[in-house]
Structure formats: C-alpha cells, structure tokens
Write an enzyme that holds these catalytic residues in place. Sequence first.
Site, PDB file in Angstrom:
ATOM      1  N   HIS A 281      45.501  21.294  44.500  1.00  0.00           N
ATOM      2  CA  HIS A 281      44.053  21.081  44.575  1.00  0.00           C
ATOM      3  C   HIS A 281      43.365  22.200  45.349  1.00  0.00           C
ATOM      4  O   HIS A 281      42.352  22.751  44.918  1.00  0.00           O
ATOM      5  CB  HIS A 281      43.743  19.731  45.231  1.00  0.00           C
ATOM      6  N   GLU A 312      40.740  24.931  43.785  1.00  0.00           N
ATOM      7  CA  GLU A 312      39.649  25.377  44.645  1.00  0.00           C
ATOM      8  C   GLU A 312      39.770  26.841  45.055  1.00  0.00           C
ATOM      9  O   GLU A 312      38.834  27.409  45.618  1.00  0.00           O
ATOM     10  CB  GLU A 312      39.578  24.499  45.908  1.00  0.00           C
ATOM     11  N   HIS A 347      42.191  16.459  37.569  1.00  0.00           N
ATOM     12  CA  HIS A 347      42.432  17.892  37.727  1.00  0.00           C
ATOM     13  C   HIS A 347      43.496  18.390  36.753  1.00  0.00           C
ATOM     14  O   HIS A 347      43.361  19.470  36.177  1.00  0.00           O
ATOM     15  CB  HIS A 347      42.844  18.196  39.169  1.00  0.00           C
TER      16      HIS A 347
END
Length: 400
Positions: A281, A312, A347
């Site tokens: 993530h 990210e 995701h």
Amino acid sequence: MKKAKKLLSILLILSMLFALTACGKTEPEPEPEPEPEPVPETKSDQELADEVAALIDAIYVQERTAQTDAQCAAAKAAWDALTDAQKELVEGEEADPDYFGRNTGDASKDDPRNADNIGKNELLVVSFGTSFNDSRANDIKGIEDALQAAFPDWSVRRAFTAQIIINHVQARDGEKIDNMEQALERAVKNGVENLVIQPTHLMHGAEYDELTEALEKYKDSFQSVKIAEPLLGEVGSDASVINDDKKAVAVAVVAAAAEDAGFADWKAAADADTAFVFMGHGTSHTAKISYSQMQTQMNKLGYKNVFIGTVEGEPEETECEAVIEAVAAAGYKNVILRPLMVVAGDHANNDMADPEDEESWYSMFDASGKFESITCQIAGLGRLADVQALYVEHTQAVID
C-alpha cells in the site's frame, strides 16, 4: 249553501298550504365536478440515478451514527428499484455502479463473528476490512479460522476499523460487521475478563496507532488486555533492519507466487526471465521503512528477481515508475504482479490489475513497452498457511 262555502274554504286553505310548501322548497345544488387526479411528476433516469448516488455517498463515511442502519437499507432499496440502464448512470462523489453492482463473490461464505456468549477469554481479530467478498472469506476469515483452531479455549471475534467498508458490506450484502467500538462494547457486555487483540495489519503504521488509541478508554474494563504484533513485527530504525517475521513473509509469498505461476521456485522463474513485483500500500507514516526492509530481506535471501513497490509511492523508490525501471534494468522480460497486502481487495483488483485503468500497475507496466508479458495474481497474504501460522505465533506470544 253553507256546506258549499265550507268546502270552498277548505279547498282555499289547502291551496294556500300547497303554495307555501312549494315556495319553501329549494332545488338541490348540483354536485361539483370531481377535480382531475394530479398527474405524478415523472423523474428522469438521471434524476433517479442521482438520488441513489446521494444515498450511497451518505454512507460512504468513516463515522457510524444512529441513522446508519436505516441509511444502508434505504440505499440498497433505491438501487434495487432502478432499471439496469439507470444503474449505469449512478455517479456521485464516491458512488458508482460498482458499489452495488460489482460481483466480488459470495458473501455467505464469510462469517462476521459478531456473536455474543463469548465467555471470559476473547481473541479480537482487528482488520482494516474489505468489501471484496471472496477476499474477506479467504484472507481475513482464513486468519480468524486459523486462530480459532489454534486457541479453542478463546472466542475469536472480528472488528473492522474502516466504517466505510462496514457500511458497504452491510448495505450490499446484509452482513453486519462490528467496528472497533462495537466489538469492545460487546466484550464488556459479555463479561470478558481477558482480551487479546491480534491486528491483521502489515506493520506498526497509522492503522495500528488508531487501534491502540481506540483501546485506551477500555483498558480498565478487563482484567487483562494485550495487543499482539502485526505481521511484519517491529519496524526497526532503517532499511537494513530485518527480522524473522519479515523473512517468513518473504519466503511464503515468493513461494506462493512461483507456484501459482507454474514455476518450481523463484530461481526457475528467474531463469525464464521472469520477475515478481509485490505491490504494497505505502504510507507516509514512519513505518514506511518496512517496505525498504522487505526489499532488503528479499536481497538477503538471494531473490534477485523480486521487487517491492507501493501504490502510494512511499518510500519513493517503491513508486511504480521506479520499479518499472529497476525491473527493466535487471533485464527481465516477463513480470508477475502480486499484492504485498494481507487482503486482495480494492487495491489489488483496481490499482494493480485493472487493464482499463491507465493508472493501474498492469497498464503502466504494459504501456512502458519494456516487457513481453505482464500477468497478475490476485491473492492476499492472509490465505497463505505460513502467514496464518505467523499470526498464531504472535498471538501465542502474548497469551504466554
């Protein structure tokens, strides 16, 4: 003659009475014409779709209120009332047709673990959560089932920290999952004395911090409260710091990825010019160093064809463009993308594997033109037996 006059008088009186009666009569007024029924205003397809979008946006929030249950039910009822064509028009700040319309698997295979009659010992498994039904059943429930099997004297219960996801699952599937406060209130009401919390979080990041803060006001409600380690264990000070937890996760996920791709091991994949890219993530939290540590761990194990990235892009070297360059520079022509996440949810399915999203990792690797093939494996860490065993070890450590 007198009789005739008398008769005449009677007739005269009768005629006068008749005239008076006739004068007193009034004709009934005609009944008014009924007013025509108002024609109901017909709403356009877009107006109906917009109403549903507003209802979805109203429950796409991180705070539960007294109205949440009713709002979830209203949003689903309004969605069900739309035609297929109208459903395609649903678009809001957060709403889209996939909110209710996307098939993410069978929710009945999951278990919300929100029953009472807990007993004195509770093992509360806390997850961020996912609205993807198959992943919830395989990854989160997989961990919970392993913990329940390992600790039969403890009641395993569930809490999600993402109210947005709780509302989504409730509205769409009718499955009610406790948030952190609800789960702790349930424990208190059931007279739990010993509470162990096992987070399914990857690291000591923001979500872990929020968990410990939520627990603070309940610390005196139980005889003992303990929090077990997240999956990767202690963070450490820099990218060189690794531990047995990180090693166990690295070995497990690489072995699973190689097997799912049809290779005997990572080396066979490397010999076939194939690299594995594990997408985490990412976070702005200081715990982001954990991703760099995982790359260090892969290198220490000799996994030369394994690369760590993050959605990210934090740390910076894990952003997609940097990973593409690293894989290409190493000379690999084939890429296998797989999530480095406990759950293969939004995701994994969207940010990683969606071929229609030009910003997905699949699309960006493909658009680079540097590789002959890109494939995706959508599988969370939570379904791997070795990862489940690691959570059991962490829980055992705090129980001991």
